[in-house]
Design an enzyme around this catalytic site. Structure first.
Site, short mmCIF file in Angstrom:
data_model
loop_
_atom_site.label_atom_id
_atom_site.label_comp_id
_atom_site.label_asym_id
_atom_site.label_seq_id
_atom_site.Cartn_x
_atom_site.Cartn_y
_atom_site.Cartn_z
N SER A 171 0.86 -1.18 0.00
CA SER A 171 0.00 0.00 0.00
C SER A 171 0.89 1.24 0.00
O SER A 171 1.86 1.29 -0.76
CB SER A 171 -0.95 -0.04 1.21
OG SER A 171 -1.91 0.98 1.14
N HIS A 198 -2.15 -1.00 -3.56
CA HIS A 198 -3.17 0.03 -3.41
C HIS A 198 -2.67 1.32 -4.05
O HIS A 198 -1.63 1.85 -3.65
CB HIS A 198 -3.46 0.30 -1.93
CG HIS A 198 -4.02 -0.87 -1.20
ND1 HIS A 198 -3.97 -0.98 0.17
CD2 HIS A 198 -4.66 -1.99 -1.64
CE1 HIS A 198 -4.55 -2.11 0.55
NE2 HIS A 198 -4.97 -2.74 -0.53
N ASP A 291 -4.93 -4.53 5.64
CA ASP A 291 -5.41 -5.37 4.55
C ASP A 291 -4.44 -6.52 4.28
O ASP A 291 -3.27 -6.30 3.98
CB ASP A 291 -5.59 -4.53 3.28
CG ASP A 291 -6.22 -5.32 2.13
OD1 ASP A 291 -6.94 -6.29 2.41
OD2 ASP A 291 -5.98 -4.94 0.97
#
Length: 364
Positions: A171, A198, A291
């Protein structure tokens, strides 16, 4: 209160950014600059906690401004991407290389409930990223710390299973980490690599092109129905979960977001858990949130090889840190050592595993 210094392309985009950030009572815009001469002096006097740069400045402006800030007055830098405006994609990717933390997607408006939630997510990300500690010429400092780290593994459990697939989740701060990992992989890397990063919508194509220039392996956008090939890196496309089906083909889905993300690291990890199980190597790189952390624990329990980037080389240690808290990792490594470890792990053959379990097969 988090103080934000905004560098916009025009009065119109500045007004839009101001409108989006007004959703949060915890953010304060201390100044809006149009990148005029002397903006660095204004930045130094502003006592801002974070800098938000409008990606629609285009050309090399985003990259140049990021480099100037990181060299002269280092602060967390985030790129703000307006919906439908991707003319600055390549420049934004290079800005990430120069030290920007991530690209955040601005909603078109804040009138609809979904757009208001998206605006709130942008504000939350800015607040959290304002706490990231950066240093002057951070990139060279980062790599110096990596070099000093050598191949020190903070926590190591032996992985004996033959690895058939590598999955990576990243991310904020993950784009540079991916580049470092891929740069250390040889051209004959023996298994496919699936990646969820991400990033704001419209930017993954530029990321694919940039990563392709940085490593020896082919980097492509994942497509449904294809069988992942050894030595090829597949990135999840915009707005689709990247998974594998029972036939070991890539399957892209547009199911609901997981942990606020689509694509979600969690969906990738859970699908390979069901299909590859212990024959998976899973990696979590720099990123905010959690996540994929719980799903890495499931892979760990199944016997998979699980790796987390260490805190010292992570720009944001949220996701890998959550996996470590869950005792989901067999290795905790500096980012430059992760590719080397993956290369070693993927060279383990079934016969090697059998010898490890039964002893030498000589003279049998």
């Amino acid at each position: 209160m988090t103080s934000v210094f905004v560098i916009a392309q025009s009065a119109v985009t500045a007004e839009h950014i101001q409108h989006v950030l007004s959703v949060s009572k915890d953010l304060e815009i201390v100044r809006i600059s149009l990148g005029e001469d002397g903006y660095l002096n204004h930045l130094q006097r502003s006592k801002a906690d974070i800098v938000a740069i409008d990606s629609s400045r285009g050309e090399s402006e985003t990259d140049r401004i990021t480099q100037e800030i990181m060299h002269t007055h280092p602060l967390p830098v985030v790129i703000l991407a307006s919906a439908g405006l991707h003319n600055g994609v390549s420049q934004s990717i290079h800005a990430l290389e120069a030290g920007a933390l991530t690209v955040l997607q601005l909603p078109d408006n804040t009138h609809e409930e979904q757009s208001r939630r998206a605006a709130a997510d942008v504000c939350k990300s800015l607040r959290l990223m304002s706490e990231v500690k950066v240093v002057r010429r951070w990139e060279s400092t980062l790599f110096e710390s990596i070099a000093k780290a050598g191949n020190n593994d903070e926590h190591e459990e032996e992985c004996k299973n033959a690895i058939e697939i590598v999955v990576i989740g990243a991310s904020a701060g993950g784009t540079n980490a991916l580049q470092v990992v891929f740069d250390t992989l040889p051209a004959d890397f023996p298994v496919p690599i699936l990646v969820v990063q991400h990033i704001a919508a419209g930017y993954v194509d530029g990321l694919v092109r940039w990563l392709s220039e940085q490593c020896a392996l082919p980097v492509v956008l994942a497509e449904s129905g294809i069988i992942p090939q050894p030595g090829c890196i597949y990135l999840a496309p915009d707005n689709h979960h990247l998974t594998v089906d029972r036939k070991r083909c890539i399957l892209l889905t547009n199911e609901e977001s997981v942990n606020g993300f689509r694509p979600a690291i969690a969906r990738l990890f859970s699908s390979v858990h069901d299909v590859y199980g212990a024959h998976t190597a899973a990696v979590l790189l720099s990123g905010m949130g959690n996540d994929g952390a719980a799903e890495m624990r499931q892979l760990y329990d199944a016997g998979a090889c699980t790796i987390a980037q260490d805190k010292e080389t992570s720009l944001i240690h949220g996701i890998p840190g959550e996996a470590i808290k869950l005792a989901a990792t067999r290795h905790i490594l500096p980012v430059q050592e992760i590719g080397k470890k993956l290369d070693v792990l993927t060279r383990i053959s079934p016969s090697d595993t059998m010898r490890d379990e039964t002893g030498s097969t000589e003279n049998l």
